[in-house]
Motif scaffolding. Structure first.
Motif, PDB file in Angstrom:
ATOM      1  N   LYS A  85       0.832  -1.209   0.000  1.00  0.00           N
ATOM      2  CA  LYS A  85       0.000   0.000   0.000  1.00  0.00           C
ATOM      3  C   LYS A  85       0.860   1.251   0.000  1.00  0.00           C
ATOM      4  N   VAL A  86       1.924   1.225   0.792  1.00  0.00           N
ATOM      5  CA  VAL A  86       2.869   2.353   0.798  1.00  0.00           C
ATOM      6  C   VAL A  86       3.438   2.559  -0.601  1.00  0.00           C
ATOM      7  N   ALA A  87       3.885   1.468  -1.233  1.00  0.00           N
ATOM      8  CA  ALA A  87       4.455   1.574  -2.577  1.00  0.00           C
ATOM      9  C   ALA A  87       3.428   2.119  -3.565  1.00  0.00           C
ATOM     10  N   ARG A  88       2.195   1.679  -3.454  1.00  0.00           N
ATOM     11  CA  ARG A  88       1.165   2.149  -4.382  1.00  0.00           C
ATOM     12  C   ARG A  88       0.899   3.644  -4.234  1.00  0.00           C
ATOM     13  N   MET A  89       1.118   4.169  -3.037  1.00  0.00           N
ATOM     14  CA  MET A  89       0.935   5.612  -2.867  1.00  0.00           C
ATOM     15  C   MET A  89       1.921   6.395  -3.733  1.00  0.00           C
ATOM     16  N   LEU A  90       3.086   5.801  -4.003  1.00  0.00           N
ATOM     17  CA  LEU A  90       4.073   6.450  -4.879  1.00  0.00           C
ATOM     18  C   LEU A  90       3.622   6.428  -6.337  1.00  0.00           C
ATOM     19  N   HIS A  91       2.593   5.629  -6.613  1.00  0.00           N
ATOM     20  CA  HIS A  91       2.047   5.507  -7.968  1.00  0.00           C
ATOM     21  C   HIS A  91       0.635   6.100  -8.058  1.00  0.00           C
ATOM     22  N   THR A  92       0.208   6.822  -7.020  1.00  0.00           N
ATOM     23  CA  THR A  92      -1.155   7.340  -6.956  1.00  0.00           C
ATOM     24  C   THR A  92      -1.139   8.863  -7.025  1.00  0.00           C
ATOM     25  N   PRO A  93      -1.508   9.447  -8.165  1.00  0.00           N
ATOM     26  CA  PRO A  93      -1.459  10.906  -8.301  1.00  0.00           C
ATOM     27  C   PRO A  93      -2.234  11.650  -7.216  1.00  0.00           C
ATOM     28  N   ALA A  94      -3.334  11.090  -6.733  1.00  0.00           N
ATOM     29  CA  ALA A  94      -4.146  11.771  -5.725  1.00  0.00           C
ATOM     30  C   ALA A  94      -3.423  11.916  -4.390  1.00  0.00           C
TER      31      ALA A  94
ATOM     32  N   LYS B 100       8.037  10.837   3.006  1.00  0.00           N
ATOM     33  CA  LYS B 100       8.983   9.728   3.099  1.00  0.00           C
ATOM     34  C   LYS B 100       8.187   8.440   3.141  1.00  0.00           C
ATOM     35  N   ALA B 101       8.828   7.326   2.762  1.00  0.00           N
ATOM     36  CA  ALA B 101       8.104   6.055   2.682  1.00  0.00           C
ATOM     37  C   ALA B 101       8.983   4.899   3.149  1.00  0.00           C
ATOM     38  N   VAL B 102       8.357   3.947   3.845  1.00  0.00           N
ATOM     39  CA  VAL B 102       9.046   2.737   4.306  1.00  0.00           C
ATOM     40  C   VAL B 102       8.198   1.528   3.933  1.00  0.00           C
TER      41      VAL B 102
ATOM     42  N   PRO C  70      12.274  10.039  -0.288  1.00  0.00           N
ATOM     43  CA  PRO C  70      13.230   9.018   0.163  1.00  0.00           C
ATOM     44  C   PRO C  70      12.499   7.730   0.529  1.00  0.00           C
ATOM     45  N   LEU C  71      13.167   6.608   0.304  1.00  0.00           N
ATOM     46  CA  LEU C  71      12.530   5.312   0.535  1.00  0.00           C
ATOM     47  C   LEU C  71      13.443   4.379   1.321  1.00  0.00           C
TER      48      LEU C  71
ATOM     49  N   LYS D 213      16.062  11.399  -7.650  1.00  0.00           N
ATOM     50  CA  LYS D 213      17.271  11.822  -6.947  1.00  0.00           C
ATOM     51  C   LYS D 213      17.240  11.488  -5.463  1.00  0.00           C
ATOM     52  N   ALA D 214      16.076  11.162  -4.912  1.00  0.00           N
ATOM     53  CA  ALA D 214      15.987  10.891  -3.484  1.00  0.00           C
ATOM     54  C   ALA D 214      16.710   9.593  -3.136  1.00  0.00           C
ATOM     55  N   PRO D 215      17.328   9.529  -1.968  1.00  0.00           N
ATOM     56  CA  PRO D 215      18.070   8.321  -1.582  1.00  0.00           C
ATOM     57  C   PRO D 215      17.143   7.147  -1.291  1.00  0.00           C
ATOM     58  N   VAL D 216      17.667   5.940  -1.460  1.00  0.00           N
ATOM     59  CA  VAL D 216      16.954   4.722  -1.082  1.00  0.00           C
ATOM     60  C   VAL D 216      17.863   3.916  -0.159  1.00  0.00           C
ATOM     61  N   TYR D 217      17.226   3.209   0.777  1.00  0.00           N
ATOM     62  CA  TYR D 217      17.949   2.431   1.772  1.00  0.00           C
ATOM     63  C   TYR D 217      17.339   1.039   1.844  1.00  0.00           C
ATOM     64  N   ASN D 218      18.195   0.033   2.013  1.00  0.00           N
ATOM     65  CA  ASN D 218      17.762  -1.358   2.055  1.00  0.00           C
ATOM     66  C   ASN D 218      18.080  -1.951   3.425  1.00  0.00           C
TER      67      ASN D 218
END
Length: 559
Positions: free
Chosen positions: A256-265, A272-274, A367-368, A445-450
């Motif tokens: 659901k968090v990931a889908r928010m990055l694909h949801t224009p609304a 930020k997202a985790v 950032p993710l 350009k935002a950083p990503v962390y694993n």
């Protein structure tokens, strides 16, 4: 429901308020019983009872939101508000703002959760991830807030939790580990969790039956957006900063968090997202036309199972939920068989309108943090315990049985990636799938962390990190009565929860999960570093490609 706390009158009392009143009565009875017990054992009762007005919740905290006033509770340094309505909606319709209410609404009891399929047996992780269940109602658009300071203009970071259970099950209170109180106090942050529509009432695609149902397949997703909009519009009154919101979730919640990055609304509603053990799907590879066709076929089969036609959608709205779900579950099996797919479930797929295949352009600045746990669904919780007592001969036999002639190469790679683990642990290793993380890295350009959460619960001879194992650490809940025993009650665990919760809080505050004494390096193409959370926590290159070549799909976690 409206509880007028100012004049003591109760209007529209319903079951939830009766439950609240019952709790107060029981609480009073327990106090009286305790005093009687003291006297019976020769202990003196307090010489003088404290004035009722000195009790922390004699005059509970009241907060103003757009809909009206809310009354919560204090618990030590934290104030919390439960069951707050953030939207309202009829079946298959998009959510709308709540209607304002008069007086002060009671926000001291969990709100209704989305109806889910009937459960017939315990889950395998119940001993180490205890669950609880609550009143179900389709009008489940409610959220919960924990805050260190419910006053305006404090501007504390906000952490919004999206629960797991895929798009079929779950709720904001289903797991004891979801309690936000301890994370709020530990991190000095405002914590929010919410319920939303699931399964057939959150994803059924009725778009073939009229423009008013064009987005019916996204009603559950639209609830999430409505909750984030409510946070944006109201969280300042709880001491939160609407300009610093982090969304985080696990399993289905991570998706659901990931889908928010694909949801224009969702633009502008979080920063930020985790994604924890979820969100690993590559939406760019989806086929919208195919998924819409499949979704419409599921809806048609559901109607047929109820002996309804397409012009009887109004009757579909009135079908009792159990019958509606049964018709839908049967439709899933029919369409799966007709299309040659092994199984179908209630899912949310992109249509390039409400949910896009590509990241939204504004997502490039988000950032993710994304990761999984060491064993996910292939650990000792599922396969049995005893691996820590194996002899060397037994270890060799188990490794040979699992990997054949690749045994020695896999053991060598595993020792390099996880030098603090036992070699036999490789049998229970769920190889992470970092493709979505790499796609996000390349998209902006935002950083990503694993991360990989690899801590082994010291319970039942050792339980390797299973799906959901990191959640009590993220929420800093290992001291919780329901969690303490199941997680092992070990000093190493308590030390680790400080590191894990500390990383999540640091990320929420700054966009960087590093903390004093534990720098967390970014996951880059040139240097794909992963934070391994364990008794020894450190950054390492886990050489996913090497493992993938050796293991193939064996044990691979694709969340």
């Amino acid at each position: 429901m409206t509880l007028n706390l100012l004049d003591g009158k109760t209007e529209g009392m319903n079951r939830r308020q009766l439950l609240g009143g019952g709790a107060a009565i029981v609480g009073g009875a327990l106090v009286a019983t305790a005093l009687q017990s003291q006297q019976a054992h020769g202990q003196e009762a307090p010489a003088k009872a404290a004035a009722p007005s000195a009790a922390p919740n004699y005059a509970p905290p009241v907060v103003q939101v757009q809909g009206g006033k809310l009354s919560g509770f204090r618990d030590g340094k934290i104030s919390f508000f439960l069951g707050i309505p953030y939207a309202e909606a009829e079946r298959f319709e998009l959510p709308k703002p709540v209607k304002p209410w008069e007086g002060v609404k009671c926000a001291q009891i969990w709100g209704p959760v989305s109806p889910i399929p009937q459960l017939s047996e315990d889950t395998i992780d119940e001993t180490v991830n205890p669950h609880r269940f609550w009143v179900e109602n389709e009008h489940c658009q409610v959220l919960n807030v924990w805050t260190p300071d419910p006053s305006k203009n404090v501007k504390k970071p906000v952490m919004v939790w999206m629960h797991g259970g895929g798009f079929t099950n779950g709720s904001s209170m289903e797991s004891f580990t979801y309690e936000g109180r301890n994370l709020s106090e530990f991190g000095d942050v405002v914590v929010v969790s919410m319920n939303h529509r699931l399964n057939i009432i959150g994803t059924l695609d009725l778009s073939a039956y009229g423009s008013q149902y064009a987005q019916s397949r996204y009603t559950g997703t639209a609830d999430l957006v409505a909750a984030l909009q409510w946070v944006h519009d109201n969280i300042e009154n709880f001491g939160g900063d609407p300009g610093n919101v982090t969304i985080f979730g696990q399993s289905g919640g991570g998706s659901k968090v990931a889908r928010m990055l694909h949801t224009p609304a969702a633009k502008g509603l979080f920063h930020k997202a985790v994604c924890q053990s979820g969100g690993g799907e590559l939406y760019s590879e989806a086929d919208p036309a195919k998924s819409i066709k499949t979704g419409q076929a599921i809806a048609a089969a559901t109607l047929a199972n109820l002996n309804l036609t397409g012009d009887q959608i109004d009757k579909l709205k009135a079908v009792p939920y159990p019958a509606l779900l049964a018709a839908g579950e049967a439709a899933l099996k029919t369409v799966a068989k007709d299309t040659g797919v092994r199984t179908l479930g209630w899912s949310v797929n992109p249509d390039d309108q409400y949910v896009t295949r590509d990241f939204c352009d504004w997502a490039s600045s988000i950032p993710l943090v994304s990761g999984s746990v060491f064993s996910e669904h292939v650990g000792t919780l599922n396969k049995g315990t005893g691996k820590n007592e194996w002899t060397q001969k037994e270890i060799d036999e188990h490794l040979a049985a699992a990997f054949g002639d690749k045994k020695d190469a896999l053991v060598a790679a595993f020792k390099e990636a996880y030098p603090h683990k036992k070699v036999q642990d490789v049998i229970f290793y769920a190889l992470p799938n970092p493709r979505a993380l790499a796609a996000k890295r390349e998209a902006g350009k935002a950083p990503v962390y694993n991360f990989v959460f690899a801590y082994e619960y010291p319970v039942n001879h050792g339980i390797t990190s299973f799906h959901t194992a990191e959640i009590p650490f993220v929420f800093h809940n290992l001291h919780d009565r329901q969690v303490r025993i199941s997680t092992g009650d070990a000093p190493a665990g308590y030390a680790l929860q400080d590191k894990v919760a500390g990383a999540w809080v640091s990320f929420a505050k700054t966009g960087n999960p590093s903390q004093p004494g534990l720098v967390w390096k970014q996951y880059t193409k040139a240097d794909p570093q992963t934070m391994v959370f364990d008794i020894v926590s450190e950054n390492r290159n886990l050489h996913y490609d090497k493992f993938a070549a050796l293991m193939g799909d064996q044990g691979t976690f694709r969340g």
